[in-house]
Design a protein around this motif. Structure first.
Motif, PDB file in Angstrom:
ATOM      1  N   SER A  14      11.949 -15.881 -11.021  1.00  0.00           N
ATOM      2  CA  SER A  14      11.940 -16.703 -11.032  1.00  0.00           C
ATOM      3  C   SER A  14      12.720 -17.578  -9.834  1.00  0.00           C
ATOM      4  N   LEU A  15      13.385 -16.928  -8.563  1.00  0.00           N
ATOM      5  CA  LEU A  15      13.365 -17.503  -7.140  1.00  0.00           C
ATOM      6  C   LEU A  15      11.760 -17.673  -6.915  1.00  0.00           C
ATOM      7  N   LEU A  16      11.157 -16.733  -7.323  1.00  0.00           N
ATOM      8  CA  LEU A  16       9.505 -16.306  -6.266  1.00  0.00           C
ATOM      9  C   LEU A  16       8.716 -17.614  -6.929  1.00  0.00           C
ATOM     10  N   LYS A  17       8.919 -17.803  -8.088  1.00  0.00           N
ATOM     11  CA  LYS A  17       8.189 -18.986  -8.951  1.00  0.00           C
ATOM     12  C   LYS A  17       8.277 -20.508  -8.065  1.00  0.00           C
ATOM     13  N   GLN A  18       9.886 -20.478  -7.801  1.00  0.00           N
ATOM     14  CA  GLN A  18      10.150 -21.928  -7.334  1.00  0.00           C
ATOM     15  C   GLN A  18       9.017 -21.787  -6.147  1.00  0.00           C
ATOM     16  N   PHE A  20       7.130 -20.109  -4.146  1.00  0.00           N
ATOM     17  CA  PHE A  20       5.956 -19.432  -4.781  1.00  0.00           C
ATOM     18  C   PHE A  20       5.067 -19.519  -5.729  1.00  0.00           C
ATOM     19  N   PRO A  21       4.273 -20.211  -6.319  1.00  0.00           N
ATOM     20  CA  PRO A  21       4.943 -20.595  -7.616  1.00  0.00           C
ATOM     21  C   PRO A  21       3.370 -19.145  -8.259  1.00  0.00           C
ATOM     22  N   THR A  22       2.732 -18.856  -7.445  1.00  0.00           N
ATOM     23  CA  THR A  22       1.491 -17.771  -7.841  1.00  0.00           C
ATOM     24  C   THR A  22       2.203 -16.280  -7.795  1.00  0.00           C
ATOM     25  N   PHE A  23       3.278 -16.209  -7.187  1.00  0.00           N
ATOM     26  CA  PHE A  23       3.656 -14.696  -7.828  1.00  0.00           C
ATOM     27  C   PHE A  23       4.528 -14.745  -8.909  1.00  0.00           C
ATOM     28  N   ARG A  24       4.418 -13.591  -8.921  1.00  0.00           N
ATOM     29  CA  ARG A  24       4.756 -13.089 -10.930  1.00  0.00           C
ATOM     30  C   ARG A  24       5.808 -11.597 -10.352  1.00  0.00           C
ATOM     31  N   VAL A  25       6.712 -11.144 -11.359  1.00  0.00           N
ATOM     32  CA  VAL A  25       7.631  -9.724 -10.644  1.00  0.00           C
ATOM     33  C   VAL A  25       6.362  -9.206 -12.458  1.00  0.00           C
ATOM     34  N   GLN A  26       5.029  -7.878 -11.808  1.00  0.00           N
ATOM     35  CA  GLN A  26       4.373  -7.107 -13.118  1.00  0.00           C
ATOM     36  C   GLN A  26       5.215  -5.654 -13.229  1.00  0.00           C
ATOM     37  N   ASP A  27       4.850  -5.351 -14.499  1.00  0.00           N
ATOM     38  CA  ASP A  27       5.775  -4.091 -14.815  1.00  0.00           C
ATOM     39  C   ASP A  27       7.435  -4.234 -14.806  1.00  0.00           C
ATOM     40  N   LEU A  28       7.589  -4.738 -15.099  1.00  0.00           N
ATOM     41  CA  LEU A  28       9.287  -5.348 -15.004  1.00  0.00           C
ATOM     42  C   LEU A  28       9.698  -4.603 -16.299  1.00  0.00           C
ATOM     43  N   TYR A  29       9.057  -3.904 -17.122  1.00  0.00           N
ATOM     44  CA  TYR A  29       9.903  -3.026 -18.480  1.00  0.00           C
ATOM     45  C   TYR A  29       8.904  -1.650 -18.466  1.00  0.00           C
ATOM     46  N   PRO A 111      20.579  -4.436   0.510  1.00  0.00           N
ATOM     47  CA  PRO A 111      20.651  -4.961  -1.344  1.00  0.00           C
ATOM     48  C   PRO A 111      20.593  -5.988  -1.368  1.00  0.00           C
ATOM     49  N   ARG A 112      21.695  -6.900  -0.431  1.00  0.00           N
ATOM     50  CA  ARG A 112      21.108  -8.837  -0.916  1.00  0.00           C
ATOM     51  C   ARG A 112      19.846  -9.302  -0.148  1.00  0.00           C
ATOM     52  N   LYS A 113      19.362  -8.769   0.007  1.00  0.00           N
ATOM     53  CA  LYS A 113      18.211  -9.458   0.914  1.00  0.00           C
ATOM     54  C   LYS A 113      16.939  -9.754  -0.519  1.00  0.00           C
ATOM     55  N   THR A 114      16.324 -11.033  -0.347  1.00  0.00           N
ATOM     56  CA  THR A 114      15.266 -10.835  -1.952  1.00  0.00           C
ATOM     57  C   THR A 114      13.852 -11.235  -1.207  1.00  0.00           C
ATOM     58  N   LEU A 115      13.372 -10.930  -2.540  1.00  0.00           N
ATOM     59  CA  LEU A 115      11.745 -10.613  -2.709  1.00  0.00           C
ATOM     60  C   LEU A 115      11.205 -12.029  -2.062  1.00  0.00           C
ATOM     61  N   TYR A 116      11.970 -13.003  -1.792  1.00  0.00           N
ATOM     62  CA  TYR A 116      11.688 -14.443  -1.608  1.00  0.00           C
ATOM     63  C   TYR A 116      11.879 -14.370  -0.149  1.00  0.00           C
ATOM     64  N   LEU A 117      12.666 -13.710   0.642  1.00  0.00           N
ATOM     65  CA  LEU A 117      12.502 -13.354   2.221  1.00  0.00           C
ATOM     66  C   LEU A 117      11.347 -12.124   2.427  1.00  0.00           C
ATOM     67  N   CYS A 118      11.296 -11.259   1.847  1.00  0.00           N
ATOM     68  CA  CYS A 118      10.117 -10.398   1.759  1.00  0.00           C
ATOM     69  C   CYS A 118       8.274 -11.501   2.010  1.00  0.00           C
ATOM     70  N   VAL A 119       8.397 -12.413   0.748  1.00  0.00           N
ATOM     71  CA  VAL A 119       7.313 -13.081   0.988  1.00  0.00           C
ATOM     72  C   VAL A 119       6.875 -14.312   2.362  1.00  0.00           C
ATOM     73  N   MET A 120       8.245 -14.544   2.373  1.00  0.00           N
ATOM     74  CA  MET A 120       8.339 -15.114   3.445  1.00  0.00           C
ATOM     75  C   MET A 120       8.316 -14.828   4.935  1.00  0.00           C
ATOM     76  N   LYS A 121       8.431 -13.552   4.785  1.00  0.00           N
ATOM     77  CA  LYS A 121       8.065 -13.080   6.207  1.00  0.00           C
ATOM     78  C   LYS A 121       6.443 -12.789   6.083  1.00  0.00           C
ATOM     79  N   GLY A 122       6.328 -12.444   4.768  1.00  0.00           N
ATOM     80  CA  GLY A 122       4.924 -12.262   4.635  1.00  0.00           C
ATOM     81  C   GLY A 122       3.575 -13.636   5.455  1.00  0.00           C
ATOM     82  N   ARG A 123       4.841 -14.375   4.736  1.00  0.00           N
ATOM     83  CA  ARG A 123       3.580 -15.815   4.604  1.00  0.00           C
ATOM     84  C   ARG A 123       3.730 -15.698   6.606  1.00  0.00           C
TER      85      ARG A 123
END
Length: 147
Positions: A14-18, A20-29, A111-123
């Motif tokens: 949900s945070l990524l979508k906000q 970085f709209p192209t991002f999705r989590v795959q194999d969530l289940y 563990p408090r770090k988010t995927l959003y932060l990772c993607v931002m650093k990747g950018r």
């Protein structure tokens, strides 16, 4: 996949979508290759496909790979030839020849770090990468190390 982790990944997506709209989590289940995938566009307009391999997330930082296009340095040689390089902010590539971006040193991850932060650093890394291609300077010229 345990319910607590599934819920965390739903929040992460949900945070990524906000932002970085192209991002999705795959194999969530509980699929065989859990991760986050999406595209990042740099200021130059180039687009890069990125994969974050979750592994033991959130306890460990995910591994981040640029999967398309294959990255070449300023001389036209694969960025994977650098392997784990402090000055290029890369780690060993994967079995598919994808460049792994160094975005969080393990000692700075929690563990408090988010995927959003990772993607931002990747950018940010991709902007520095494009500057490297233009100038031949190491990526370290534009990205500092965590301290």
């Amino acid at each position: 996949m345990e319910a607590k982790l599934r819920r965390r990944l739903q929040i992460e997506e949900s945070l990524l979508k906000q932002y970085f709209p192209t991002f999705r989590v795959q194999d969530l289940y509980g699929g065989p290759n859990p991760g986050a995938v999406g595209k990042l566009r740099t200021q130059s307009g180039k687009e890069y496909a990125v994969f974050l391999k979750l592994g033991q997330f959130p306890d460990d930082a995910p591994k981040m790979y640029v999967v398309s296009p294959k990255l070449l340095n300023h001389r036209g040689v694969s960025m994977t030839t650098y392997g784990a390089s402090a000055v290029m902010h890369t780690l060993n590539g994967d079995e598919h020849g994808n460049t792994q971006i160094c975005h969080y040193s393990g000692r700075f991850w929690n563990p408090r770090k988010t995927l959003y932060l990772c993607v931002m650093k990747g950018r940010l890394w991709l902007e520095a990468y494009e500057a490297h291609v233009r100038t031949g300077e190491d990526i370290d010229t534009w990205l500092g190390h965590m301290s």
